[in-house]
Design a protein around this motif. Sequence first.
Motif: not given
Lengths: 253, 303
Positions: B118-138
């Motif tokens: 579950i920690v990996f899940g939260l990490f994925g949400l925080g890192f991949f989606i909110q940081f990397v993904g949102a970064g790419i979009d921006k």
Amino acid sequence: MELISKISVEKLNFYYGKIYALKDVSVNIKANQVTAFIGPSGCGKSTFLRCLNRMNDLIPGAKASGEVCFDGMDIYSKDIDLAELRRKVGMVFQKSNPFPKSIFENVAYGLRIQGIIDKTRLEETVEKTLKDAALWDEVKDKLDESAMKLSGGQQQRVCIARALAVEPEVLLMDEPASALDPISTAKIEELILDLKKNYTIVIVTHNMQQAARISNYTGFFFLGELIEFDDTSKIFTNPSNQKTEDYVTGRFG
Amino acid sequence: MNSKIKTNIISSFFTGLTLFATLIIFTILIIIVGNIIIHGHKIISWEFITKAPREGMTAGGIFPAIFGTVALVILMIIAVLPVGVMTAIYLHEYSKPDSIFTNIIRFAVNNLAGVPSIVFGLFGLGFFIQFVGAGIDKFFGLEVVWGQPCLMWAALTLALLNLPVVIVASEEALRAIPKETREASLALGATKWQTIRWVVLPQATPGILTGAILSISRGAGEVAPIMFTGAAYFLPYLPHKPTDQFMELGYHVYVMATQSPDVQATEPILYGTVLTLLILTLLLNFVAIFIRSKIRRQMKKSI
């Protein structure tokens, strides 16, 4: 006739971590001759051999000092190309170690990594070196079969053919026949005498008869020191050092 | 005499105890698998595995979830194998065996293996989606494309989870290759990389694939890492690009078990889905094992 020195070693010292394995070894190895090194187990003769193509570099904590010159070039200098050196100074190991590949691919390996892909050239080299290694007649119909299926003696000759295929100038042999039966040993010895024409051969052996049979020069190692180095006939009939005499007459070792 | 009988009794008592413990596990396994098969096999039909769910998941099939699971596992393997194998090569072939840096990496790998999923899940949400993904979009001035849960981020999160498995298995495979074989190659004038590429890796491939097989089993069954990072409750279409969300069997089971509008009607479908998940995991494993044995046979024959 004055023979040319192929490898000259000057005050070579070698350490495995804190173990002092070679002490001030100096020797000249002549071109197109067979030079044998004998001595009891653990005396440093294999270590010495592996210093000549810097195979010891792979061992963590290994350290060498002194000079080893190959054709006048110090092989321990910084700008030496290790791959290039090892192409020129080939090696055959005590335990035959063919790759789990076909006989053909084993022999062709050294050429392939040099980027040679010309099929005819590879085939010619494989045939020539397998003939040189006195193995061609036994394997010519099964070059595509795994080298691992061959007998011990045949595997060792594949390894010799593989080493010859890159056309080295020197061939280092680390007890190449110690794991083989007498017939295979005889074949390898015959082969060494034959190869002398084109290669400089350095062989380590703990079989004194073998050294006496095939070598021109013999060195005797004891506890990391090269006690004596001379013509093979002199070492075995009239050595100048007492320790050498004790060893070759079988009083110890 | 008396003490001998006593020893015998104690001895057979402990033999019986260990056998009993074994039987408990075996029985539980039989009950689980048997229960799933008995309740699940009736619902499995061609329609069930090829159609989408209907009427709030109380009818229809589970094809989108099967498709999503397979896509997820394949993407995950594509991501985890190269990174895992390269890490193993670095650790085993290049790094100094007892340097501080190597020890830190090993320590990190071992700890990564112990992190709850579950920690990996939260990490994925925080890192991949909110940081990397949102970064790419921006960066590209996009609407929300990458900065949302999707197949790609879920696969990468799962890949992270499986990284230790692949690293450890690959390192084990590299370790199994004898020193003499490497020396033979180096003595012929091969560079270190050539030795790794042409001698070490071909021999290590079956062992490395074992790591891949283990990570498939684990990847196909994990729900926690993907529930925040890309798995969807229900989708009317199949994912066709990495930024799409997807349905997944494990998550589908969770959704049906906890959020069904009609428990009665969902139950058989639930059983069928669990059975499908088991079979699919087995199938994916078989495919990998098949590839591995094929490579093994080829190695024995020629190379």
